[in-house]
Structures are given as C-alpha cells and as structure tokens.
Design a protein around this motif. Structure first.
Motif, PDB file in Angstrom:
ATOM      1  N   ILE A  39      16.537  -2.772  53.925  1.00 37.63           N
ATOM      2  CA  ILE A  39      15.084  -3.064  53.498  1.00 37.63           C
ATOM      3  C   ILE A  39      14.463  -3.929  54.133  1.00 37.63           C
ATOM      4  O   ILE A  39      13.174  -3.660  54.787  1.00 37.63           O
ATOM      5  CB  ILE A  39      15.533  -3.796  52.017  1.00 37.63           C
ATOM      6  CG1 ILE A  39      15.739  -2.601  50.922  1.00 37.63           C
ATOM      7  CG2 ILE A  39      14.063  -4.064  51.336  1.00 37.63           C
ATOM      8  CD1 ILE A  39      16.565  -3.179  49.693  1.00 37.63           C
ATOM      9  N   LEU A  43      10.978  -2.872  56.913  1.00 36.62           N
ATOM     10  CA  LEU A  43       9.692  -3.503  56.996  1.00 36.62           C
ATOM     11  C   LEU A  43       9.118  -3.640  58.360  1.00 36.62           C
ATOM     12  O   LEU A  43       7.823  -3.660  58.498  1.00 36.62           O
ATOM     13  CB  LEU A  43       9.871  -4.829  56.267  1.00 36.62           C
ATOM     14  CG  LEU A  43      10.081  -4.568  54.718  1.00 36.62           C
ATOM     15  CD1 LEU A  43      10.094  -6.262  54.361  1.00 36.62           C
ATOM     16  CD2 LEU A  43       8.937  -4.286  53.926  1.00 36.62           C
ATOM     17  N   ALA A 126      13.188   2.173  51.335  1.00 38.47           N
ATOM     18  CA  ALA A 126      12.480   1.632  52.435  1.00 38.47           C
ATOM     19  C   ALA A 126      12.279   2.331  53.657  1.00 38.47           C
ATOM     20  O   ALA A 126      11.531   2.290  54.383  1.00 38.47           O
ATOM     21  CB  ALA A 126      13.443   0.478  52.678  1.00 38.47           C
TER      22      ALA A 126
END
Length: 250
Positions: A39, A43, A126
C-alpha cells in the motif's frame, strides 16, 4: 510430460503436516506483510509494489510448496510493450506461477468477491488490479477501460479467458472480453499456457502437493488494424495457440 514428481518421495505422506503447520501459517503472515508493504509503496510507484512485493510473494509461495517452474518462450516478452495476456486456467496455483514468473508488470482481472479478502484486497487495489462484477457487464467494461487508460509501457492485463477453472484440465470455450479489450485498445495479445498446476492444487480442493509446472509463453498476436468483426477470429487463433501446448504436455 508429467507435472507431478516422477517418483513420490518417501516423505510425501507427511506433506500435509508441512502444508498446515508451516506453509499455510507462513503464507498468511506473508500475505499480511505483503499487503501492508504494497500500500505505501504503491503510493509512490504501483509498478515497484507489484514487481518487488507481489512478485516476490508469488515466488516465495511457489518455492515453499515446493513447485519447480519450467519457463519456455521468455524471448517473446518485450519489457517495454503493454499486452493483453491471455492464459488457460486449471488451478488457483496458476496465479503465482504466471504472476511470479512471466517477467511482466501484470494487472490481474479478478472477480469482485475477492475484494472482500482482508490485506489481499487492499494490496491489490493499491497496485491497480481490476475487480469486476461478472453480473454487471457495464461495470466490468468501465473498470477494465479505466485500468487500460492508466497502463504504462511494459504492463500487461491478465485474463483467464475461460472465465473459470477447468476441472478436467481440458480447455474450455474462451469468452470475448479479453479480445474485445485487445482490439479496442490495439494492444497485442500475449498467449500463455500453464500446465501442471492442477496436480499441485486441484480445483475445488485445498490439497496442496509438491510438483513441477510448465509456463509456455507464445509469440504475441498483433491486433493492429483489427476491428470488432475480427474478434471471433482472434479468439480462435489465440485459443488454438494455447491448446497446442496443452496437447503436447500430457
């Protein structure tokens, strides 16, 4: 070629102890840790999360089984090209084999029910894997088209074109979805045949078994200039390629 071990090792009757006391607990821990790592990394770079976390997760689980993976046709993979990857589906074990060893940054088209699995679902979202509701074709098209629009060079979208696992090992009819995406987006189709996974993890069971699997990557099929009316012919051509490797692996 037999996908199972040529000779059953003397310790095979004790293998369920390994599966339930070592493999399963370790797989659960790796899944939680991998999902938690994917996750924040995603990003910054979904590709990094995929190639360094998810692919490693697949390879560790494959080696822990243990399953030997023989790979043929890596010369057909261009790391700078995006593909619609189409594979046959014999077992849930197809996923770590293809995902872990095909050499591509894959996005997997998966059924919406998997979106409810803790850690797995969060990590997959994600990274950018695609959840589709098979009962809602409009949602499925929108989800896939949105994912395709975000593809970077060297990324593949994986479809199991049969739509479900083959319980007998025989190739089932192919659905049109993968080929419609390939034609609409003018992306080459990269066919893959996986064999032996049904012996390692049969469909509909939790019985894991050590073994040997084979991943054959076929030459890509161009869709340049193809239109909607060509989808059926493309589907037949790709299915024939995948079937040819199944017939020689018995």
């Amino acid at each position: 070629m037999s996908a199972t071990l040529e000779k059953s090792p003397f310790w095979l009757p004790l293998y369920p102890l390994w599966q339930w006391l070592v493999f399963v607990p370790t797989a659960v821990v790796l899944t939680i840790v991998g999902g938690a790592l994917a996750i924040p990394i995603a990003l910054i770079s979904p590709r990094a999360a995929n190639l360094y976390v998810a692919v490693s997760w697949c390879r560790i689980l494959t080696r822990m089984t243990p399953a030997r993976v023989d790979i043929e046709g890596m010369e057909h993979v261009d790391p700078d090209q995006s593909y619609v990857v189409v594979a046959n589906h014999q077992s849930q074990f197809d996923i770590p084999v293809i995902y872990g060893y095909c050499g591509l940054d894959l996005r997997w088209v998966m059924k919406a029910e998997l979106n409810r699995i803790p850690f797995v679902a969060a990590g997959c979202r994600a990274i950018g894997h695609i959840f589709i509701d098979r009962a809602d074709p409009a949602q499925a098209r929108d989800a896939i088209n949105s994912a395709v629009a975000r593809l970077q060079p060297g990324t593949g979208i994986l479809f199991f074109a049969e739509g479900t696992r083959s319980r007998s090992g025989k190739l089932l009819p192919f659905k049109k979805g993968a080929f419609r995406v390939a034609v609409d987006q003018q992306l080459p189709v990269l066919p893959m045949t996986v064999t032996g996974t049904r012996d390692v993890l049969p469909a509909g069971t939790l019985r894991l078994r050590p073994g040997r699997v084979h991943l054959r990557i076929h030459p890509p099929v161009s869709t340049a200039g193809l239109k909607t009316g060509d989808i059926d012919a493309l589907r037949g051509q790709v299915r024939d390629q995948i079937a040819s490797a199944l017939s020689t692996s018995a």
